[in-house]
Design a protein around this motif. Structure first.
Motif, short mmCIF file in Angstrom:
data_model
loop_
_atom_site.label_atom_id
_atom_site.label_comp_id
_atom_site.label_asym_id
_atom_site.label_seq_id
_atom_site.Cartn_x
_atom_site.Cartn_y
_atom_site.Cartn_z
N LEU A 97 38.72 49.48 32.06
CA LEU A 97 39.21 48.54 30.99
C LEU A 97 39.66 49.62 29.95
N ARG A 100 43.15 50.96 30.84
CA ARG A 100 44.08 49.92 30.59
C ARG A 100 44.42 49.73 29.16
N ARG A 101 43.73 49.70 28.33
CA ARG A 101 43.89 49.67 26.87
C ARG A 101 44.40 50.95 26.30
N LYS A 102 44.50 52.08 27.01
CA LYS A 102 45.09 53.43 26.33
C LYS A 102 46.70 53.10 26.34
N LEU A 105 47.91 47.58 24.23
CA LEU A 105 48.23 46.11 24.98
C LEU A 105 48.40 45.17 23.58
N GLN A 109 47.95 40.27 26.06
CA GLN A 109 47.58 41.24 27.03
C GLN A 109 46.23 41.54 27.11
N GLU A 110 45.73 41.71 26.06
CA GLU A 110 44.20 41.94 25.87
C GLU A 110 43.28 40.88 26.20
N LEU A 113 43.56 40.76 29.99
CA LEU A 113 42.58 41.60 30.56
C LEU A 113 41.30 41.28 30.62
N PRO A 119 46.07 43.06 32.33
CA PRO A 119 46.80 42.61 31.43
C PRO A 119 48.09 41.91 31.83
#
Length: 184
Positions: A97, A100-102, A105, A109-110, A113, A119
């Protein structure tokens, strides 16, 4: 400038494909046989998706084949794969997670996810078949021209009439476990 083998090395690891449901680990209590049965049932209930022709495009520095027009039919198939097979997906780890958030988003998209473990599904999904690794901006035009020489005629309808269940081997390469015709 890198050679053709260099720019296609990463996509070749995964094979020529389009991801409809992002890769996942099996959830506790699930097994491959049950996933295969569910994928077969899903394909039997889904009609093929038809779009206008594919085109060579640039997505985030990668060259890829994408449909030229409305992708609602393809999104229908991809969305069904995400929804109907989600019970087989183990929850994403905190590390996954965070990775992906890096990229930063958007709020939708959040939410995707959090719900689906990825996302870029449902309304954020963009069908593509990746052909190259990420290219320097200055090299994209040259590589686009080179890749076009190897492509078949892309005019005419694009028909998505199969889904495939794939797995990752110990060497990191993907392999097809089974293909399923869309017959719904």
């Amino acid at each position: 400038m890198p050679g053709l083998d260099d720019i296609t090395m990463t996509p070749r690891k995964y094979g020529f494909h389009a991801t409809l449901k992002p890769p996942f680990r099996l959830a506790e209590g699930q097994d491959v046989k049950a996933l295969e049965a569910a994928a077969s049932d899903l394909a039997a209930g889904l009609a093929p998706a038809i779009c206008n022709e594919l085109e060579l495009t640039t997505l985030g520095g990668f060259l890829a084949l994408t449909p030229q027009d409305d992708m609602q039919a393809v999104r229908r198939v991809a969305g069904a794969c995400v929804r109907e097979l989600d019970r087989f997906r183990a929850p994403a780890s905190e590390a996954e997670l965070a990775r992906r958030r890096k990229v930063g988003l958007s709020p939708p998209q959040e939410a995707l996810l959090a719900q689906w473990g990825y996302p870029y599904v449902m309304e954020e999904f963009r069908f593509h078949m990746t052909l190259t690794a990420r290219l320097p901006q200055a090299d994209i035009a040259v590589w686009s021209a080179a890749v076009r020489r190897y492509l078949p005629d892309l005019s005419g309808l694009f028909v998505l009439d199969q889904i495939a269940l794939c797995g990752e081997r110990e060497d990191g390469r993907f392999e097809v476990i089974h293909r399923y015709k869309l017959t719904g």
